[in-house]
Design a protein around this motif. Sequence first.
Motif, PDB file in Angstrom:
ATOM      1  N   TRP A 117       0.834  -1.207   0.000  1.00 54.70           N
ATOM      2  CA  TRP A 117       0.000   0.000   0.000  1.00 54.70           C
ATOM      3  C   TRP A 117       0.872   1.262   0.000  1.00 54.70           C
ATOM      4  O   TRP A 117       1.829   1.347   0.777  1.00 54.70           O
ATOM      5  CB  TRP A 117      -0.926  -0.029   1.230  1.00 54.70           C
ATOM      6  CG  TRP A 117      -1.938   1.061   1.227  1.00 54.70           C
ATOM      7  CD1 TRP A 117      -1.978   2.138   2.055  1.00 54.70           C
ATOM      8  CD2 TRP A 117      -3.058   1.185   0.343  1.00 54.70           C
ATOM      9  NE1 TRP A 117      -3.056   2.932   1.736  1.00 54.70           N
ATOM     10  CE2 TRP A 117      -3.728   2.373   0.683  1.00 54.70           C
ATOM     11  CE3 TRP A 117      -3.546   0.423  -0.729  1.00 54.70           C
ATOM     12  CZ2 TRP A 117      -4.868   2.810   0.006  1.00 54.70           C
ATOM     13  CZ3 TRP A 117      -4.683   0.859  -1.402  1.00 54.70           C
ATOM     14  CH2 TRP A 117      -5.329   2.032  -1.030  1.00 54.70           C
ATOM     15  N   HIS A 136     -17.692  -8.983  -1.050  1.00 58.47           N
ATOM     16  CA  HIS A 136     -17.168  -7.617  -1.147  1.00 58.47           C
ATOM     17  C   HIS A 136     -15.651  -7.613  -0.931  1.00 58.47           C
ATOM     18  O   HIS A 136     -14.909  -6.926  -1.644  1.00 58.47           O
ATOM     19  CB  HIS A 136     -17.856  -6.721  -0.111  1.00 58.47           C
ATOM     20  CG  HIS A 136     -17.398  -5.298  -0.158  1.00 58.47           C
ATOM     21  ND1 HIS A 136     -17.652  -4.487  -1.231  1.00 58.47           N
ATOM     22  CD2 HIS A 136     -16.678  -4.573   0.721  1.00 58.47           C
ATOM     23  CE1 HIS A 136     -17.113  -3.301  -1.005  1.00 58.47           C
ATOM     24  NE2 HIS A 136     -16.504  -3.323   0.173  1.00 58.47           N
ATOM     25  N   TYR A 174     -13.900  -8.698  -3.952  1.00 63.21           N
ATOM     26  CA  TYR A 174     -13.919  -7.607  -4.921  1.00 63.21           C
ATOM     27  C   TYR A 174     -12.786  -6.614  -4.620  1.00 63.21           C
ATOM     28  O   TYR A 174     -12.078  -6.160  -5.518  1.00 63.21           O
ATOM     29  CB  TYR A 174     -15.288  -6.932  -4.868  1.00 63.21           C
ATOM     30  CG  TYR A 174     -15.384  -5.618  -5.588  1.00 63.21           C
ATOM     31  CD1 TYR A 174     -15.462  -5.583  -6.980  1.00 63.21           C
ATOM     32  CD2 TYR A 174     -15.390  -4.415  -4.890  1.00 63.21           C
ATOM     33  CE1 TYR A 174     -15.546  -4.386  -7.653  1.00 63.21           C
ATOM     34  CE2 TYR A 174     -15.470  -3.207  -5.553  1.00 63.21           C
ATOM     35  CZ  TYR A 174     -15.547  -3.200  -6.929  1.00 63.21           C
ATOM     36  OH  TYR A 174     -15.627  -1.998  -7.590  1.00 63.21           O
ATOM     37  N   ILE A 175     -12.596  -6.319  -3.316  1.00 58.92           N
ATOM     38  CA  ILE A 175     -11.520  -5.405  -2.916  1.00 58.92           C
ATOM     39  C   ILE A 175     -10.155  -5.981  -3.317  1.00 58.92           C
ATOM     40  O   ILE A 175      -9.270  -5.249  -3.770  1.00 58.92           O
ATOM     41  CB  ILE A 175     -11.555  -5.146  -1.384  1.00 58.92           C
ATOM     42  CG1 ILE A 175     -12.898  -4.560  -0.952  1.00 58.92           C
ATOM     43  CG2 ILE A 175     -10.387  -4.269  -0.932  1.00 58.92           C
ATOM     44  CD1 ILE A 175     -13.064  -3.072  -1.142  1.00 58.92           C
ATOM     45  N   LYS A 210      -9.441  -7.928  -5.847  1.00 59.81           N
ATOM     46  CA  LYS A 210      -9.261  -7.721  -7.291  1.00 59.81           C
ATOM     47  C   LYS A 210      -8.918  -6.266  -7.594  1.00 59.81           C
ATOM     48  O   LYS A 210      -8.050  -5.982  -8.418  1.00 59.81           O
ATOM     49  CB  LYS A 210     -10.539  -8.117  -8.043  1.00 59.81           C
ATOM     50  CG  LYS A 210     -10.782  -9.613  -8.086  1.00 59.81           C
ATOM     51  CD  LYS A 210     -10.099 -10.251  -9.292  1.00 59.81           C
ATOM     52  CE  LYS A 210     -10.041 -11.756  -9.189  1.00 59.81           C
ATOM     53  NZ  LYS A 210      -9.153 -12.263  -8.129  1.00 59.81           N
ATOM     54  N   GLU A 211      -9.615  -5.359  -6.909  1.00 61.04           N
ATOM     55  CA  GLU A 211      -9.372  -3.937  -7.121  1.00 61.04           C
ATOM     56  C   GLU A 211      -7.934  -3.552  -6.755  1.00 61.04           C
ATOM     57  O   GLU A 211      -7.279  -2.806  -7.481  1.00 61.04           O
ATOM     58  CB  GLU A 211     -10.342  -3.105  -6.274  1.00 61.04           C
ATOM     59  CG  GLU A 211     -11.758  -3.122  -6.768  1.00 61.04           C
ATOM     60  CD  GLU A 211     -11.969  -2.230  -7.972  1.00 61.04           C
ATOM     61  OE1 GLU A 211     -11.913  -1.009  -7.836  1.00 61.04           O
ATOM     62  OE2 GLU A 211     -12.177  -2.780  -9.070  1.00 61.04           O
ATOM     63  N   LEU A 212      -7.464  -4.078  -5.620  1.00 65.89           N
ATOM     64  CA  LEU A 212      -6.106  -3.759  -5.164  1.00 65.89           C
ATOM     65  C   LEU A 212      -5.068  -4.274  -6.144  1.00 65.89           C
ATOM     66  O   LEU A 212      -4.127  -3.565  -6.501  1.00 65.89           O
ATOM     67  CB  LEU A 212      -5.854  -4.374  -3.781  1.00 65.89           C
ATOM     68  CG  LEU A 212      -6.481  -3.648  -2.593  1.00 65.89           C
ATOM     69  CD1 LEU A 212      -6.309  -4.470  -1.324  1.00 65.89           C
ATOM     70  CD2 LEU A 212      -5.856  -2.272  -2.405  1.00 65.89           C
ATOM     71  N   GLU A 213      -5.261  -5.526  -6.600  1.00 64.10           N
ATOM     72  CA  GLU A 213      -4.313  -6.100  -7.562  1.00 64.10           C
ATOM     73  C   GLU A 213      -4.246  -5.248  -8.817  1.00 64.10           C
ATOM     74  O   GLU A 213      -3.174  -4.947  -9.323  1.00 64.10           O
ATOM     75  CB  GLU A 213      -4.722  -7.539  -7.917  1.00 64.10           C
ATOM     76  CG  GLU A 213      -4.399  -8.523  -6.808  1.00 64.10           C
ATOM     77  CD  GLU A 213      -4.874  -9.934  -7.108  1.00 64.10           C
ATOM     78  OE1 GLU A 213      -5.403 -10.175  -8.210  1.00 64.10           O
ATOM     79  OE2 GLU A 213      -4.717 -10.791  -6.219  1.00 64.10           O
ATOM     80  N   THR A 214      -5.423  -4.825  -9.300  1.00 70.99           N
ATOM     81  CA  THR A 214      -5.474  -3.994 -10.510  1.00 70.99           C
ATOM     82  C   THR A 214      -4.800  -2.649 -10.256  1.00 70.99           C
ATOM     83  O   THR A 214      -4.036  -2.157 -11.079  1.00 70.99           O
ATOM     84  CB  THR A 214      -6.930  -3.776 -10.941  1.00 70.99           C
ATOM     85  OG1 THR A 214      -7.602  -5.029 -10.905  1.00 70.99           O
ATOM     86  CG2 THR A 214      -7.024  -3.198 -12.326  1.00 70.99           C
ATOM     87  N   LEU A 215      -5.067  -2.090  -9.089  1.00 65.66           N
ATOM     88  CA  LEU A 215      -4.493  -0.784  -8.735  1.00 65.66           C
ATOM     89  C   LEU A 215      -2.963  -0.842  -8.729  1.00 65.66           C
ATOM     90  O   LEU A 215      -2.295   0.013  -9.317  1.00 65.66           O
ATOM     91  CB  LEU A 215      -5.001  -0.379  -7.346  1.00 65.66           C
ATOM     92  CG  LEU A 215      -4.427   0.909  -6.763  1.00 65.66           C
ATOM     93  CD1 LEU A 215      -5.144   2.111  -7.358  1.00 65.66           C
ATOM     94  CD2 LEU A 215      -4.546   0.946  -5.258  1.00 65.66           C
ATOM     95  N   TYR A 216      -2.414  -1.880  -8.100  1.00 67.68           N
ATOM     96  CA  TYR A 216      -0.956  -2.006  -8.022  1.00 67.68           C
ATOM     97  C   TYR A 216      -0.355  -2.209  -9.411  1.00 67.68           C
ATOM     98  O   TYR A 216       0.685  -1.650  -9.752  1.00 67.68           O
ATOM     99  CB  TYR A 216      -0.566  -3.186  -7.134  1.00 67.68           C
ATOM    100  CG  TYR A 216      -0.900  -2.997  -5.670  1.00 67.68           C
ATOM    101  CD1 TYR A 216      -1.044  -1.732  -5.131  1.00 67.68           C
ATOM    102  CD2 TYR A 216      -1.063  -4.093  -4.840  1.00 67.68           C
ATOM    103  CE1 TYR A 216      -1.367  -1.559  -3.793  1.00 67.68           C
ATOM    104  CE2 TYR A 216      -1.375  -3.935  -3.492  1.00 67.68           C
ATOM    105  CZ  TYR A 216      -1.525  -2.664  -2.980  1.00 67.68           C
ATOM    106  OH  TYR A 216      -1.834  -2.502  -1.669  1.00 67.68           O
TER     107      TYR A 216
END
Lengths: 82, 232
Positions: A21, A54, A57-58, A60-66
């Motif tokens: 993070w 949920h 989902y978070i 997946k979102e974190l992996e995409t963000l990184y």
Amino acid sequence: MSQRIRVTELYKTLLHLGKDWPKGYDFFRKRLHGAFMKNKDEKDPEKIEKMIAHGQYIIKELETLYMLKKYRTLKRRYYKDQ
Amino acid sequence: MARVLVGVKRVIDYAVKIRVKPDKTGVLTEGVKHSMNPFDEIAVEEAAQDVLRTALAMGVDKGIHVEVSGSDYETLQPIHVSKILAKIAQNEKADLVIVGKQAIDDDSNQTAQMTAAVLDWPQATYASKIEKGDKGITVLREVDGGLETIQCKLPAVVSADLRLNEPRYATLPNIMKAKKKPIQKLTPKDLGVDVTPRIQIVSVEDPPTRQAGVILPDVDALVGKLKEGGHI
């Protein structure tokens, strides 16, 4: 797998992701702990199921963000003219 | 089954602010977060996908850790790394060597080229697409001002460019599983590679900081300043 184990696994996976993070692991860990503690008294299996979904989902979102952050940094560093 | 050798380098994490050592011999590495060179992640992903497609295995099967001592590491150059990789490629009977096009710490961009030269294999650098054919591989390369398609026979050396694929995130369960996979430890000496430095680092410096600007009261002052600086 029991819901209880799935919840602890979700927590561990999220903690692992928190190591990357941008604002630091401690920041992430505190927020994550708070989010889980907020729902610690939830007993309804259906609601817990929704919360686990949920959480997934978070993840997946974190992996995409990184991934995006890394890709953009490299692009900025090495492909200036495009 | 094609045997793919992937080169991976440990570098200072891409998100870390780099600091130069006070004596200007290099950059500070102690206590700094390190991770896999992003271009090497792309190389690993490509190799994994290739193996997945043929449904023979999942992910990387075996690791080889080439240990280099601290003082040797500071002067380790692509020439040494390529000799090490070439030796391993021969020992492991690899059909394909994939490496990242460059590491984000020294930005040498030489390892793939030199490895191909040492092995006397064809090379396909800056790959942005790799396709397997009957006779070998077809590679789309990122070159100045466009893309180039080349065909080459196997065995070959390929270097991965940024757009080759999107590396997957190493998940916690997979990291735990990977701990059971074998890692062979080797030293350059085991491989018969001489790592004596060929170059000497004279000085490492921070990039120049941007100079502060000045606020001028009116246009005349600006014109005066520009004339003074010899710009008009």
